[in-house]
Design an enzyme around this catalytic site. Structure first.
Site, PDB file in Angstrom:
ATOM      1  N   TYR A 147      17.104   8.146 101.719  1.00 40.72           N
ATOM      2  CA  TYR A 147      16.586   8.677 100.462  1.00 40.72           C
ATOM      3  C   TYR A 147      17.735   8.770  99.481  1.00 40.72           C
ATOM      4  O   TYR A 147      18.796   9.306  99.807  1.00 40.72           O
ATOM      5  CB  TYR A 147      15.972  10.061 100.697  1.00 40.72           C
ATOM      6  CG  TYR A 147      15.408  10.699  99.451  1.00 40.72           C
ATOM      7  CD1 TYR A 147      14.236  10.218  98.870  1.00 40.72           C
ATOM      8  CD2 TYR A 147      16.035  11.791  98.852  1.00 40.72           C
ATOM      9  CE1 TYR A 147      13.701  10.803  97.729  1.00 40.72           C
ATOM     10  CE2 TYR A 147      15.510  12.383  97.706  1.00 40.72           C
ATOM     11  CZ  TYR A 147      14.344  11.883  97.154  1.00 40.72           C
ATOM     12  OH  TYR A 147      13.824  12.463  96.021  1.00 40.72           O
ATOM     13  N   ASP A 242      26.044   6.745  99.351  1.00 39.36           N
ATOM     14  CA  ASP A 242      25.379   7.906  98.764  1.00 39.36           C
ATOM     15  C   ASP A 242      25.847   9.129  99.553  1.00 39.36           C
ATOM     16  O   ASP A 242      25.389   9.391 100.672  1.00 39.36           O
ATOM     17  CB  ASP A 242      23.863   7.738  98.858  1.00 39.36           C
ATOM     18  CG  ASP A 242      23.121   8.922  98.243  1.00 39.36           C
ATOM     19  OD1 ASP A 242      23.748   9.989  98.067  1.00 39.36           O
ATOM     20  OD2 ASP A 242      21.922   8.780  97.951  1.00 39.36           O
ATOM     21  N   LYS A 270      25.005  18.144  94.821  1.00 40.61           N
ATOM     22  CA  LYS A 270      24.973  19.336  95.684  1.00 40.61           C
ATOM     23  C   LYS A 270      26.284  20.118  95.691  1.00 40.61           C
ATOM     24  O   LYS A 270      26.530  20.930  94.801  1.00 40.61           O
ATOM     25  CB  LYS A 270      24.537  18.935  97.090  1.00 40.61           C
ATOM     26  CG  LYS A 270      23.151  18.237  97.073  1.00 40.61           C
ATOM     27  CD  LYS A 270      22.546  18.117  98.428  1.00 40.61           C
ATOM     28  CE  LYS A 270      21.322  17.223  98.464  1.00 40.61           C
ATOM     29  NZ  LYS A 270      20.057  17.895  98.268  1.00 40.61           N
TER      30      LYS A 270
END
Ligand code: HOZ
Length: 432
Positions: A147, A242, A270
């Site tokens: 994802y 990622d 994050k």
């Protein structure tokens, strides 16, 4: 069963569903795959979260990754308050953005330039555009079950909420967009090689979660990332890691540092925002110089480099640099938890595959091994739902989906792990 009362959460959820699709602002939060009412959180401190009904939870979501220091860390909170006194957004360059760029580039040597954005989705979207602009190619190669946020070209065989809610290929993504996304099998470098050969000269980038954490946690097999590096070079594509989840979590240099493989571009989010909305993409200077205003790849944002977000992120990253022992400590606790759960699985005959590294782990209700999306999907999601609610009722809060990670933080202790294993044992006795 300490945490059964959800009266206020029930009321809020009913209200929320009237005006927010599904009652939530991000799909996994709706508890759809586990059933029941999502808990509405009122506050969080250290390793604990407290809901509107006053229930206290030992939290293993950590806001899905940002809270590596624990919730509401006093140093981070103080920096946010201090920054807020000077203004919330300027839409102009600030010293903190320079400090942040220097801090990231000094810590991660292969990041020579970095651009701040507002979320991981934006970071990926922009990195992919940079790769396309740099190479002059259109196609991107991703992995089934990985994802990378919800940009159109990434919502093909996607993980996280897309997998949980059964829409890995989202509606609303134009066919033309999806056509340029090739999907390979995680941990199967031959599938990558095949696609690169079939699309010779057309693939701009290979994008990968170096540790997949959105189909549950799936580790890269020995040599897999290195082979991706080699294949990208051989076929003139860029390699994008990622690291929205793994960046500054697996090590100060993220998964790339942990596994010793250098990407051309990396995306962050994050942790680098310490809980504020942030993303970033960076990497090779020659590639990053395609970005406007230096180059012709356009990318912009009113709130990019927001002073409050930079303050929270800087405080977090500075703390991590001062306390590198956090990585060995969370790794130690993660190992105790992983091994403890695996042993309990054997004891109570619950078929399990426990995957994890450092402060990330997942418990799959399948014999395993879980090495890719297909093997992750073999997990018994009904059993997971029972496990989830058993833990929630005992005050342990994990992601409400089989396909999400558990996150440890610097605030977790040996006592917390022991308490968690006790709760797991009680639940396994029931579901085993
Ligand atoms: N996409 C996140 C999990 N991988 C969930 C985000 C959220 O619900 O906050």
């Amino acid at each position: 069963m300490a945490n059964c009362n959800s009266t206020k959460s029930d009321e809020l959820f009913a209200r929320a569903k009237e005006h927010i699709p599904g009652g939530v602002n991000s799909p996994v939060r709706a508890f759809l795959s586990v059933g029941g009412t999502p808990r509405f959180i009122a506050r969080a401190e250290g390793q604990y979260m407290y809901d509107e009904d006053g229930n206290c939870y030992l939290d293993y979501i950590g806001s899905w990754g940002p809270m590596l220091l624990g919730h509401n860390h006093p140093l981070v909170a103080a920096e946010v308050v201090k920054a807020a006194n000077y203004g919330l957004s300027f839409g102009a360059a600030t010293k903190r953005e320079v400090d942040m760029a220097e801090l990231i580039c000094d810590t991660v040597p292969w990041v020579e330039m970095v651009r701040m954005v507002n979320s991981g989705t934006e970071a990926v979207m922009s990195a992919v555009r940079a790769a396309r602009g740099f190479t002059g190619r259109d196609k991107v190669l991703k992995f089934e079950g990985c994802y990378h946020g919800h940009a159109d070209c990434m919502l093909v065989k996607a993980g996280s909420g897309a997998l949980t809610t059964g829409v890995p290929d989202s509606a609303g993504v134009p066919e033309g967009c999806a056509r340029d996304t090739l999907t390979a099998v995680y941990n199967d470098a031959d599938s990558v090689e095949r696609l690169l050969r079939e699309n010779e000269g057309q693939v701009a980038c290979i994008i990968v979660e170096p540790v997949a954490a959105n189909m549950g946690v799936v580790l890269p097999k020995e040599g897999f990332l290195k082979r991706l590096r080699g294949l990208a070079d051989e076929h003139g594509a860029l390699l994008i890691f990622d690291e929205v989840i793994t960046g500054f979590r697996l090590s100060l240099q993220g998964a790339a540092g942990y596994f010793g493989v250098r990407p051309d571009l990396v995306t962050y989010g994050k942790i680098i925002g310490g809980g504020m909305p942030v993303g970033a993409f960076g990497g090779r200077r020659d590639v990053m110089q395609v970005i406007a205003p230096v180059g012709s790849v356009y990318q912009a944002g009113t709130l990019s480099g927001n002073p409050i977000a930079m303050a929270a992120g800087l405080a977090t990253l500075r703390w991590l640099k001062k306390h590198p022992e956090i990585y060995t400590e969370t790794d130690r606790l993660g190992k105790i938890l992983r091994e403890g759960i695996a042993e309990l699985g054997e004891k109570y005959r619950v078929p399990l595959a426990v995957n994890g590294v450092g402060s990330l782990l997942s418990v799959f209700f399948t014999e395993g091994p879980v090495t890719d999306c297909a093997s992750a999907r073999k997990a018994d999601t009904e059993k997971f739902a029972k496990y989830f609610h058993g833990l929630l009722d005992r005050g342990i809060y994990i992601g409400p989906s089989q396909f999400e990670a558990m996150f440890l933080s610097a605030a977790h202790t040996d006592e917390d792990i022991a308490q968690t294993l006790e709760a797991v044992e009680e639940v396994f006795k029931i579901i085993g």
